[in-house]
Design an enzyme around this catalytic site. Structure first.
Site, PDB file in Angstrom:
ATOM      1  N   GLY A 208      86.819  -4.059 -35.809  1.00 48.06           N
ATOM      2  CA  GLY A 208      86.504  -4.614 -34.489  1.00 48.06           C
ATOM      3  C   GLY A 208      87.584  -5.518 -33.936  1.00 48.06           C
ATOM      4  N   LYS A 226      99.903 -14.046 -24.948  1.00 41.61           N
ATOM      5  CA  LYS A 226      99.753 -15.280 -25.748  1.00 41.61           C
ATOM      6  C   LYS A 226     101.047 -16.104 -25.708  1.00 41.61           C
ATOM      7  CE  LYS A 226      96.141 -13.554 -28.758  1.00 41.61           C
ATOM      8  NZ  LYS A 226      95.848 -12.670 -29.887  1.00 41.61           N
TER       9      LYS A 226
END
Ligand SMILES: NC(=O)c1ccc[n+]([C@@H]2O[C@H](COP(=O)([O-])OP(=O)(O)OC[C@H]3O[C@@H](n4cnc5c(N)ncnc54)[C@H](OP(=O)(O)O)[C@@H]3O)[C@@H](O)[C@H]2O)c1
Length: 343
Positions: A208, A226
């Site tokens: 996931g 980021k």
């Protein structure tokens, strides 16, 4: 002190945070004099609700996990959407945890801007608004004398923004290097052990950790966003993700990874910020780095950030095998910070 909370987005992160609030409610009350009352939730497909009483977060989470709508939850009324929640809930703190939009940072930026303009503190785990509008949102928060906090946006709950703000007073961040994307790091370390690219990607999907659109991971967009968020906050830049020189991990072979390892090196998707003649330059690219360094040593779903500073030299922060509770903790640590700054 009672704090009224509104949730814009009530997905994995917000629900994990609501469980953490449940676990830590007594500690928050005793140690920080905080009592939280949920007064609103906005979602995309599960409806949006406000309450002038208290929303039972456990029940709201259970409904969403069963695929049911929130409407009809006791002591709540339905509203149209997130903007109406912000306008009508009378919240003290808005928790923004909608999905990342890597192209524009929306609608999260609009939600945060509106909440700050209404003098509500905002806590987010979404890096989009930092990569597209940090300077503007920070200025709005400062004008209003309220908090805009986002520790969970990069490296989950590992202190990155708070470390720089509170633990490095007077020091300047001159540049950084890091491995920020779990999917690509998981694939590269899996391929080092002899697995194929496709096998590693499929295993990462099972865990996931892959973005809905895997290209955002594999082509370096997630790491680039980021890096921009970090540069905009820690180095007071005003860059956008499209300005990052970006190469993903496609095309790296098991032979290259093995050859690197035989030489004491590891290939990692490294995000870098450094000042050059043209100004601040951000890059994301696969690099061969010595295994005996923080960047070369990081494996699997772990992340690392190495800050280069003027007064403290290099500082490395490692996040080891994160899970959702770490991101929930980021929201909690921001909540405590907002509360302590109210005194
Ligand atoms: N998951 C992590 O480990 C992690 C770690 C660090 C940071 N983050 C960041 O945290 C944020 C949330 O992640 P997540 O994993 O919780 O996502 P998620 O499970 O997909 O949940 C997103 C929530 O936002 C709601 N939503 C979507 N569009 C909306 C809109 N336009 N207005 C109002 N609500 C909307 C969704 O509604 P529905 O329920 O109706 O779909 C859902 O409740 C993202 O920005 C992510 O990048 C996540």
């Amino acid at each position: 002190m009672e704090l009224k909370l509104a949730f814009i987005g009530f997905g994995n992160v917000a629900r994990a945070f609501s469980r953490l609030l449940d676990e830590t409610g007594r500690m928050l009350a005793e140690r920080y004099d905080v009592e939280c009352r949920a007064v609103a939730i906005a979602t995309a497909r599960h409806g949006s609700i406000v309450s002038d009483d208290r929303i039972a977060l456990g029940e709201a989470a259970a409904r969403i996990e069963r695929g049911q709508k929130l409407c009809g939850l006791p002591r709540t009324v339905d509203v149209a959407d997130a903007l109406e929640v912000i306008e009508s809930a009378g919240a003290d703190i808005v928790f923004e945890t909608t999905p990342l939009d890597p192209l524009r940072g929306e609608p999260a930026t609009t939600y945060i801007r509106r909440a700050l303009q209404r003098s509500m503190h905002v806590i987010t785990a979404n890096k989009g608004p930092l990569a597209f509008a940090h300077r503007e949102l920070k200025a709005t928060a400062e004008q209003r004398g309220i908090s805009f906090r986002f520790e969970g946006a990069v490296m989950d709950g590992t202190p990155v923004f708070n470390m720089a703000e509170y633990c490095l007073p007077g020091a300047r961040v001159l540049g950084f290097a890091g491995v920020f994307n779990s999917t690509t790091n998981f694939i590269l370390t899996g391929m080092e052990q002899g697995w194929s690219f496709d096998e590693c990607l499929s295993e990462a999907r099972n865990l996931g950790i892959v973005e809905a659109n895997a290209d955002y991971d594999l082509d370096g967009w997630d790491a680039a966003i980021k890096a921009v968020a970090l540069a905009n906050v820690l180095m007071e830049a005003d860059l956008r993700p499209a300005q990052v020189e970006r190469t993903g991990i496609r095309g790296i072979t098991r032979d290259e990874l093995k050859l690197a390892r035989d030489r004491g090196m590891a290939i990692r998707l490294v995000a870098r910020a450094r000042v050059c003649d043209q100004g601040l330059k951000l890059t994301v690219a696969p690099e061969s780095v010595p295994i005996a360094t923080p960047v070369g040593a990081v494996r699997g779903t772990s992340s690392v950030l190495v800050l280069e500073t003027d007064l403290m030299g290099e500082i490395a922060v490692l996040e080891n095998n994160p899970c959702i509770k770490q991101t929930a903790y980021a929201l909690m640590s921001d909540l405590i910070r907002v509360r302590t700054e109210m005194k």
